[in-house]
Design a protein around this motif. Structure first.
Motif, short mmCIF file in Angstrom:
data_model
loop_
_atom_site.label_atom_id
_atom_site.label_comp_id
_atom_site.label_asym_id
_atom_site.label_seq_id
_atom_site.Cartn_x
_atom_site.Cartn_y
_atom_site.Cartn_z
N SER A 170 0.81 -1.22 0.00
CA SER A 170 0.00 0.00 0.00
C SER A 170 0.83 1.27 0.00
O SER A 170 0.27 2.37 -0.01
CB SER A 170 -0.95 0.00 1.21
OG SER A 170 -1.92 -1.01 1.08
N ASP A 171 2.15 1.14 0.03
CA ASP A 171 3.05 2.30 -0.06
C ASP A 171 2.72 3.32 1.03
O ASP A 171 2.52 4.51 0.75
CB ASP A 171 2.94 2.93 -1.45
CG ASP A 171 4.05 3.97 -1.70
OD1 ASP A 171 5.01 3.99 -0.93
OD2 ASP A 171 3.91 4.74 -2.65
N ILE A 172 2.70 2.86 2.28
CA ILE A 172 2.42 3.76 3.40
C ILE A 172 3.43 4.90 3.48
O ILE A 172 3.04 6.07 3.68
CB ILE A 172 2.39 2.98 4.74
CG1 ILE A 172 1.30 1.88 4.70
CG2 ILE A 172 2.15 3.93 5.91
CD1 ILE A 172 -0.09 2.41 4.49
N PRO A 173 4.75 4.66 3.30
CA PRO A 173 5.69 5.79 3.31
C PRO A 173 5.37 6.84 2.23
O PRO A 173 5.51 8.04 2.48
CB PRO A 173 7.04 5.12 3.05
CG PRO A 173 6.87 3.72 3.54
CD PRO A 173 5.46 3.36 3.21
N GLY A 174 4.95 6.38 1.05
CA GLY A 174 4.60 7.31 0.00
C GLY A 174 3.41 8.17 0.37
O GLY A 174 3.39 9.38 0.14
N LEU A 218 11.41 13.74 -1.89
CA LEU A 218 11.53 12.34 -1.43
C LEU A 218 10.31 11.52 -1.89
O LEU A 218 10.45 10.33 -2.22
CB LEU A 218 11.64 12.30 0.09
CG LEU A 218 12.95 12.85 0.68
CD1 LEU A 218 12.87 12.86 2.21
CD2 LEU A 218 14.14 12.01 0.21
N PHE A 219 9.15 12.16 -1.92
CA PHE A 219 7.95 11.48 -2.38
C PHE A 219 8.10 11.06 -3.85
O PHE A 219 7.81 9.92 -4.21
CB PHE A 219 6.73 12.39 -2.21
CG PHE A 219 5.51 11.93 -2.93
CD1 PHE A 219 4.79 10.84 -2.47
CD2 PHE A 219 5.07 12.57 -4.08
CE1 PHE A 219 3.65 10.40 -3.14
CE2 PHE A 219 3.94 12.14 -4.75
CZ PHE A 219 3.23 11.05 -4.28
N VAL A 220 8.57 11.97 -4.69
CA VAL A 220 8.76 11.67 -6.11
C VAL A 220 9.79 10.55 -6.27
O VAL A 220 9.58 9.60 -7.04
CB VAL A 220 9.21 12.93 -6.87
CG1 VAL A 220 9.60 12.58 -8.30
CG2 VAL A 220 8.10 13.98 -6.87
N TRP A 221 10.89 10.64 -5.52
CA TRP A 221 11.93 9.60 -5.58
C TRP A 221 11.37 8.24 -5.19
O TRP A 221 11.61 7.23 -5.84
CB TRP A 221 13.10 10.00 -4.67
CG TRP A 221 14.20 8.96 -4.58
CD1 TRP A 221 15.21 8.76 -5.48
CD2 TRP A 221 14.37 8.00 -3.53
NE1 TRP A 221 16.02 7.72 -5.06
CE2 TRP A 221 15.52 7.23 -3.86
CE3 TRP A 221 13.68 7.70 -2.36
CZ2 TRP A 221 15.99 6.20 -3.06
CZ3 TRP A 221 14.14 6.68 -1.55
CH2 TRP A 221 15.28 5.94 -1.90
N ARG A 222 10.58 8.23 -4.12
CA ARG A 222 9.99 6.98 -3.63
C ARG A 222 9.03 6.38 -4.66
O ARG A 222 9.06 5.18 -4.94
CB ARG A 222 9.25 7.26 -2.32
CG ARG A 222 8.23 6.21 -1.88
CD ARG A 222 8.87 5.05 -1.22
NE ARG A 222 7.86 4.05 -0.83
CZ ARG A 222 8.12 2.97 -0.11
NH1 ARG A 222 9.34 2.76 0.33
NH2 ARG A 222 7.18 2.11 0.18
N GLU A 223 8.16 7.23 -5.21
CA GLU A 223 7.13 6.72 -6.13
C GLU A 223 7.73 6.17 -7.42
O GLU A 223 7.18 5.25 -8.02
CB GLU A 223 6.13 7.83 -6.46
CG GLU A 223 5.36 8.36 -5.25
CD GLU A 223 4.72 7.24 -4.44
OE1 GLU A 223 3.64 6.78 -4.82
OE2 GLU A 223 5.31 6.83 -3.42
#
Length: 454
Positions: free
Chosen positions: A204-208, A244-249
């Motif tokens: 579910s990509d909780i960190p994102g 960081l969100f863009v990098w993670r996704e």
């Protein structure tokens, strides 16, 4: 009962549930002044009752779209409506404003299940009734488009007759009715992905989700100057979280927000951009105008709701006409015509810097209702045409996120403009911003092309 009537009732239930999110996003507009008085708040603080709803909706819609694709839209829809019913039954007893905002967030999470679930169910509903998918989709889109316009009217009457508590209580019977209709008449979920709770959490990509939400909250706190001594720290931290969100996704699979989907689908990206900017223009008027009429114009909340009635009426009337126009002239021509009307209506709002005469307000709100209905339907049809079938759940969720990104931006800017006073001078400044955003929407609409079939 034959399939066609069953489908009609199922679509009615889905439309009712779908309407709750935009309805609750706009009903609150006429209650802001009352909430400020009851809880002793300033203009910037009271907007958090809107922002909490929009933040949760913005984060929740794409996630709910993906969950509908994976685990079944009918099941998810009923779960969301159940959450709405319980939350709204308890919210009127909130002892402070902070808990009221928390209740709005839970309500937003529940209502966020509806539109993505309904879009995913469109194909099954069309097969059940043996009709083209555009028929059930059009009705669901009409509910999603027109509900926000009706909100100030309903909200104004409820606040005047009962109080702000009624804005929550009205959702209890509506959400229960949606559950009963969908449970009885909607087609059962097809075979969907199954797995353990640990696998669901892992995928579910909780960190994102947390990075997305955190970035938006920090940036808005900086814009609203909630903590003056830390304003630039908040802004910097928000921007860092966004990076960081863009990098993670881009690295995580499956991502909360599929940025690669946007990168490889230019028509869909343009639809999202145009709709987000359009929503910003619209919600400038939607949230800024009721406050102006109440504080600078001296009108009662119930009167303000009635003054917004032409907007709702015109939006509802124009929406089905826009659907037929799309069938005849195509999405792009109707979209461009709607944006031109939006710019005209935005410019006409400047007249309120000179007068609050009731006939003038009625005329302006009626004029604004036309582009809202036209652009709303054309944009949603553009989203549907720009997306492959297997991506429509998450695409519908991102589409709704764009609505709330625009609305959040509008509420933040309203807090800034009205921070020095809710008056006609500051309203005039807001009109110029609306015109600038409308011009960008026009350019984006010119660039949009229907995605080529593959």
């Amino acid at each position: 009962m034959s399939n066609s009537p069953r489908t009609g009732i199922a679509v009615a239930g889905l439309s009712l549930g779908t309407a709750l999110n935009p309805l609750n996003s706009s009903m609150i507009a006429v209650a802001l002044v009352v909430l400020r008085a009851d809880f002793g708040l300033d203009v910037a603080t009271v907007t958090w009752v809107i922002t909490a709803f929009y933040l949760t909706s913005a984060a929740g819609q794409p996630l709910m779209g993906r969950l509908a694709d994976r685990f079944g839209p009918r099941r998810l829809f009923m779960l969301g409506m159940g959450l709405v019913a319980v939350t709204c039954a308890l919210a009127p007893f909130a002892p402070n404003f902070a808990l009221l905002c928390v209740a709005r967030a839970f309500m937003a999470l529940g209502t966020a299940t509806a539109f993505p679930s309904a879009v995913v169910m469109v194909a099954a509903l069309a097969r059940q009734a043996n009709v083209k998918s555009t028929r059930p989709l059009g009705r669901i889109q009409m509910a999603n488009t027109s509900a926000a316009a009706v909100g100030p009217v309903v909200g104004g009457l409820l606040v005047s007759l009962v109080g702000w508590q009624a804005l929550f209580l009205i959702n209890v019977p509506l959400s229960i009715a949606a559950i009963l209709l969908v449970r009885r008449f909607a087609p059962a979920d097809e075979g969907r992905e199954r797995g353990r709770a640990s696998e669901l959490l892992r995928d579910s990509d909780i960190p994102g989700i947390l990075a997305f939400l955190g970035a938006m909250v920090l940036v808005m706190m900086a814009l609203l100057n909630v903590l003056p001594a830390y304003r630039w720290w908040l802004l910097g931290s928000g921007m860092l979280l966004a990076v960081l969100f863009v990098w993670r996704e881009l690295r995580f699979s499956p991502p909360f927000l599929d940025l690669r989907l946007l990168g490889r689908n230019r028509p869909l990206l343009l639809v999202y951009l145009g709709f987000a900017l359009f929503s910003g223009v619209y919600y400038f008027a939607f949230f800024g105008l009721p406050q102006l009429l109440q504080e600078a114009g001296g009108y009662d909340p119930g009167i303000v709701g009635l003054l917004m009635l032409p907007l709702a009426a015109m939006s509802v009337v124009v929406t089905p006409l826009a659907v037929r126009a799309i069938d005849r002239f195509g999405v792009k021509r109707v979209l461009i015509a709607g944006v031109v009307l939006l710019i005209v209506a935005s410019g006409a709002m400047w007249l309120l810097t000179a007068s609050f005469a009731i006939p003038l307000v009625f005329g302006l709100t009626a004029l604004l209702g036309v582009p809202y209905g036209v652009v709303g339907i054309a944009s949603s049809q553009g989203m549907y045409l720009s997306t492959r079938m297997e991506e429509r759940g998450v695409a519908a969720g991102i589409y709704q996120t764009c609505r709330y990104l625009g609305a959040i931006t509008a509420t933040v800017l309203i807090g800034i403009f009205y921070g020095t006073g809710v008056n006609q001078e500051n309203w005039g400044l807001m009109v110029f911003v609306m015109l600038g955003l409308g011009a960008v929407v026009f350019v984006v609409s010119l660039l949009w092309r229907e995605r080529e079939k593959t």
